[in-house]
Design a protein around this motif. Sequence first.
Motif, PDB file in Angstrom:
ATOM      1  N   SER A 151      18.763  15.986  44.152  1.00  0.00           N
ATOM      2  CA  SER A 151      18.369  17.357  44.137  1.00  0.00           C
ATOM      3  C   SER A 151      18.388  18.275  43.004  1.00  0.00           C
ATOM      4  CB  SER A 151      19.311  17.893  45.367  1.00  0.00           C
ATOM      5  OG  SER A 151      20.515  17.899  44.578  1.00  0.00           O
ATOM      6  N   HIS A 152      18.906  17.563  42.006  1.00  0.00           N
ATOM      7  CA  HIS A 152      18.909  18.401  40.584  1.00  0.00           C
ATOM      8  C   HIS A 152      17.809  18.028  39.745  1.00  0.00           C
ATOM      9  CE1 HIS A 152      23.109  19.328  41.474  1.00  0.00           C
ATOM     10  NE2 HIS A 152      23.466  18.233  41.618  1.00  0.00           N
ATOM     11  N   LEU A 153      16.833  17.067  40.316  1.00  0.00           N
ATOM     12  CA  LEU A 153      15.672  16.740  39.454  1.00  0.00           C
ATOM     13  C   LEU A 153      14.771  17.749  39.158  1.00  0.00           C
ATOM     14  CD1 LEU A 153      14.494  13.211  40.617  1.00  0.00           C
ATOM     15  CD2 LEU A 153      15.393  13.604  38.349  1.00  0.00           C
ATOM     16  N   PRO A 154      14.623  18.789  40.149  1.00  0.00           N
ATOM     17  CA  PRO A 154      13.433  19.708  39.822  1.00  0.00           C
ATOM     18  C   PRO A 154      13.929  20.673  38.692  1.00  0.00           C
ATOM     19  CG  PRO A 154      13.831  19.673  42.202  1.00  0.00           C
ATOM     20  CD  PRO A 154      14.556  18.553  41.631  1.00  0.00           C
ATOM     21  N   ALA A 155      15.077  20.907  38.513  1.00  0.00           N
ATOM     22  CA  ALA A 155      15.590  21.866  37.580  1.00  0.00           C
ATOM     23  C   ALA A 155      15.544  21.048  36.238  1.00  0.00           C
ATOM     24  CB  ALA A 155      16.990  22.364  37.885  1.00  0.00           C
ATOM     25  N   LYS A 156      15.865  19.907  36.453  1.00  0.00           N
ATOM     26  CA  LYS A 156      16.110  19.057  35.095  1.00  0.00           C
ATOM     27  C   LYS A 156      14.649  18.612  34.552  1.00  0.00           C
ATOM     28  CE  LYS A 156      20.516  17.137  35.667  1.00  0.00           C
ATOM     29  NZ  LYS A 156      21.614  16.169  35.917  1.00  0.00           N
ATOM     30  N   LEU A 157      13.727  18.325  35.381  1.00  0.00           N
ATOM     31  CA  LEU A 157      12.173  18.161  35.009  1.00  0.00           C
ATOM     32  C   LEU A 157      11.593  19.439  34.545  1.00  0.00           C
ATOM     33  CD1 LEU A 157      11.325  15.354  37.798  1.00  0.00           C
ATOM     34  CD2 LEU A 157      12.017  15.038  35.237  1.00  0.00           C
ATOM     35  N   LEU A 206       7.387  10.385  24.914  1.00  0.00           N
ATOM     36  CA  LEU A 206       7.464  11.287  25.848  1.00  0.00           C
ATOM     37  C   LEU A 206       9.070  11.191  26.623  1.00  0.00           C
ATOM     38  CD1 LEU A 206       3.988  10.892  27.855  1.00  0.00           C
ATOM     39  CD2 LEU A 206       4.937  13.073  26.890  1.00  0.00           C
ATOM     40  N   PRO A 207       9.368  12.329  27.169  1.00  0.00           N
ATOM     41  CA  PRO A 207      10.564  12.370  27.712  1.00  0.00           C
ATOM     42  C   PRO A 207      10.753  11.465  28.910  1.00  0.00           C
ATOM     43  CG  PRO A 207      10.018  14.481  27.815  1.00  0.00           C
ATOM     44  CD  PRO A 207       8.884  13.824  27.212  1.00  0.00           C
ATOM     45  N   ILE A 208      11.719  10.872  29.200  1.00  0.00           N
ATOM     46  CA  ILE A 208      11.897   9.978  30.419  1.00  0.00           C
ATOM     47  C   ILE A 208      12.749  10.439  31.148  1.00  0.00           C
ATOM     48  CG2 ILE A 208      12.220   7.294  31.209  1.00  0.00           C
ATOM     49  CD1 ILE A 208      11.432   6.737  27.965  1.00  0.00           C
ATOM     50  N   ALA A 209      12.444  10.475  32.319  1.00  0.00           N
ATOM     51  CA  ALA A 209      13.752  10.607  33.478  1.00  0.00           C
ATOM     52  C   ALA A 209      13.687   9.317  34.321  1.00  0.00           C
ATOM     53  CB  ALA A 209      13.629  11.715  34.449  1.00  0.00           C
ATOM     54  N   VAL A 210      14.977   9.268  34.900  1.00  0.00           N
ATOM     55  CA  VAL A 210      14.916   7.798  35.918  1.00  0.00           C
ATOM     56  C   VAL A 210      15.776   8.102  37.036  1.00  0.00           C
ATOM     57  CG1 VAL A 210      16.390   5.631  35.831  1.00  0.00           C
ATOM     58  CG2 VAL A 210      15.163   6.303  33.691  1.00  0.00           C
ATOM     59  N   VAL A 211      15.197   7.410  38.278  1.00  0.00           N
ATOM     60  CA  VAL A 211      15.980   7.422  39.547  1.00  0.00           C
ATOM     61  C   VAL A 211      16.187   6.037  39.728  1.00  0.00           C
ATOM     62  CG1 VAL A 211      16.031   7.876  42.043  1.00  0.00           C
ATOM     63  CG2 VAL A 211      14.941   9.511  40.357  1.00  0.00           C
ATOM     64  N   LEU A 212      17.312   5.315  39.469  1.00  0.00           N
ATOM     65  CA  LEU A 212      17.812   4.018  39.590  1.00  0.00           C
ATOM     66  C   LEU A 212      17.924   3.516  40.858  1.00  0.00           C
ATOM     67  CD1 LEU A 212      18.421   1.761  37.644  1.00  0.00           C
ATOM     68  CD2 LEU A 212      20.951   2.248  37.791  1.00  0.00           C
ATOM     69  N   THR A 213      17.217   2.282  41.240  1.00  0.00           N
ATOM     70  CA  THR A 213      17.275   1.642  42.591  1.00  0.00           C
ATOM     71  C   THR A 213      17.779   0.472  42.557  1.00  0.00           C
ATOM     72  OG1 THR A 213      15.129   0.803  42.682  1.00  0.00           O
ATOM     73  CG2 THR A 213      14.910   2.917  43.221  1.00  0.00           C
ATOM     74  N   ILE A 214      18.070  -0.048  41.678  1.00  0.00           N
ATOM     75  CA  ILE A 214      18.861  -1.450  41.349  1.00  0.00           C
ATOM     76  C   ILE A 214      20.065  -1.522  40.380  1.00  0.00           C
ATOM     77  CG2 ILE A 214      16.942  -2.366  40.410  1.00  0.00           C
ATOM     78  CD1 ILE A 214      17.521  -5.190  41.633  1.00  0.00           C
ATOM     79  N   ALA A 215      21.339  -1.953  40.711  1.00  0.00           N
ATOM     80  CA  ALA A 215      22.201  -2.229  39.744  1.00  0.00           C
ATOM     81  C   ALA A 215      22.033  -3.708  38.889  1.00  0.00           C
ATOM     82  CB  ALA A 215      23.600  -2.190  40.153  1.00  0.00           C
ATOM     83  N   ALA A 216      21.544  -3.297  37.581  1.00  0.00           N
ATOM     84  CA  ALA A 216      21.366  -4.615  36.726  1.00  0.00           C
ATOM     85  C   ALA A 216      21.414  -4.382  35.299  1.00  0.00           C
ATOM     86  CB  ALA A 216      19.959  -5.093  37.430  1.00  0.00           C
ATOM     87  N   THR A 217      20.170  -3.913  35.086  1.00  0.00           N
ATOM     88  CA  THR A 217      19.798  -4.120  33.613  1.00  0.00           C
ATOM     89  C   THR A 217      20.571  -2.926  32.557  1.00  0.00           C
ATOM     90  OG1 THR A 217      17.905  -2.351  33.610  1.00  0.00           O
ATOM     91  CG2 THR A 217      17.467  -4.798  33.838  1.00  0.00           C
ATOM     92  N   GLY A 218      21.092  -1.756  33.119  1.00  0.00           N
ATOM     93  CA  GLY A 218      21.546  -0.964  32.229  1.00  0.00           C
ATOM     94  C   GLY A 218      20.427  -0.099  31.382  1.00  0.00           C
ATOM     95  N   SER A 219      19.058  -0.298  31.721  1.00  0.00           N
ATOM     96  CA  SER A 219      18.201   0.348  31.207  1.00  0.00           C
ATOM     97  C   SER A 219      18.123   1.972  31.301  1.00  0.00           C
ATOM     98  CB  SER A 219      16.679  -0.196  31.538  1.00  0.00           C
ATOM     99  OG  SER A 219      15.732   0.193  31.021  1.00  0.00           O
ATOM    100  N   GLU A 220      18.976   1.979  32.293  1.00  0.00           N
ATOM    101  CA  GLU A 220      18.923   3.716  32.594  1.00  0.00           C
ATOM    102  C   GLU A 220      19.802   4.561  31.532  1.00  0.00           C
ATOM    103  OE1 GLU A 220      20.199   1.042  34.442  1.00  0.00           O
ATOM    104  OE2 GLU A 220      22.356   1.538  34.991  1.00  0.00           O
ATOM    105  N   MET A 221      20.592   3.646  30.773  1.00  0.00           N
ATOM    106  CA  MET A 221      21.332   4.388  29.778  1.00  0.00           C
ATOM    107  C   MET A 221      21.511   3.795  28.347  1.00  0.00           C
ATOM    108  SD  MET A 221      25.261   5.794  29.748  1.00  0.00           S
ATOM    109  CE  MET A 221      25.625   6.800  31.099  1.00  0.00           C
TER     110      MET A 221
END
Length: 376
Positions: A11-17, A120-135
């Motif tokens: 729900s915070h995505l619209p404000a952040k994006l 370009l800036p990147i935002a992520v919605v993570l759907t699987i716990a694995a790689t750590g690419s989200e951070m």
Amino acid sequence: MEHSFGSGQESHLPAKLSAYGKKILLTYGGGSIKKTGLYDKLMDLLKDFEIFELGGIAPNPKIESVNTGAAICKKEGIDVILAVGGGSTIDCSKAIAAAAYYDGDAWDLLLDMSKITKALPIAVVLTIAATGSEMDSVAVISNMRTNEKLPLYSPLILPKVSVLNPENTYTVPPFQTAAGSADIMSHVIENYFDREQAFVPDALNEGLLRAVIKYTPIALKQPSSYEARAQLMWASTLALNGLGSTGKTFAWSCHYIEHELSAFYDITHGAGLAVLTPKWMRHILSEDTVDKFCDYAVNVWGLERGNDKFTLANQGIDATEAFFKSIGLPSTLAEFGIDNTHFELMAKNAVKIGGLRNAYVPLSEKDVVTILQMSL
Ligand code: NZQ
Ligand code: ZN
């Protein structure tokens, strides 16, 4: 960068994006987000934005998808990329973000990272716990024409925003859940077995391993256990965000060997690591490394000191191998249909690309071939 962890955090995505603009490139994989309803939920949330899409990003993302995504960014004047998925979608999006400011084939950036000037800036919605690419600031991209799978490193591709909602991982199939856990464990193990000893990071590393060992079987039995999925998601993110490698040389071993398996055979990264890791451990166990393996056996697997050092060390390795098997992962390359055809070339590439001569225990091409032979 901003991370939001927990239920409903999308729900915070619209404000952040909106801090980055109105034009979004939404990237995703083979369609799981449509089946789970996440796609519809995000489209509804982001109805005030102008959304362009790149779907169909394959596991072990290919350079062709990067070029396609970069072309959309240039043509449409994209402001921000929203990656919804796992490591493959996120990595592809990171490479697109950099390629959007490069004139030419995006593969050039993998071959020469100094060509990355902006992203370009990147935002992520993570759907699987694995790689750590989200951070983290890494993307791994494959070129199946040349059988290369190469990492791209740049602080410019670190995601600006990540939404980590464990509920989005309830639908991850058992094999991918297990492979994701093996990947998390491998990241931690690669950091743990390092030439530099560092007490605080290793206490964290041991704790992360215990968490994955405890919660993977629960997530497999109860896919909608918030507790289990939350612990795995948090472990995924903490395993590779730099905390566990603080004060260390960050010279890895198994990952570069696995990337060669993926480059030639397009296999699931975490499953390849589950095969290689115990074999690599047995290959490097020696008088020089046995004390570290004993710490691993005691602090991670709860084994008792008092045994002969090598017996204890081997029991820790046995426990690692048995755990991967117990969560449904392969323990031989034969299970993927892989034989020794390309071992020499894969060993050459792994040593060169991964700098394996500087690893915890330096690995030559001959060592890598031996580890691959042990894995058959
Ligand atoms: O493609 P879709 O349909 O979304 O299905 C995916 C895919 O088939 C599925 N999946 C993901 N979330 C799901 C789901 N299915 C149902 N429900 C969900 N919620 O899982 C499959 C695997 O997805 P993928 O993104 O490939 O998994 P993973 O996160 O393990 O990423 C693997 C890639 O990341 C690279 C690997 O080499 C590999 O290419 N790595 C990236 C790293 C980094 N950036 O730091 C480090 C790692 O060591 C690794 O090399
Ligand atoms: Zn990995």
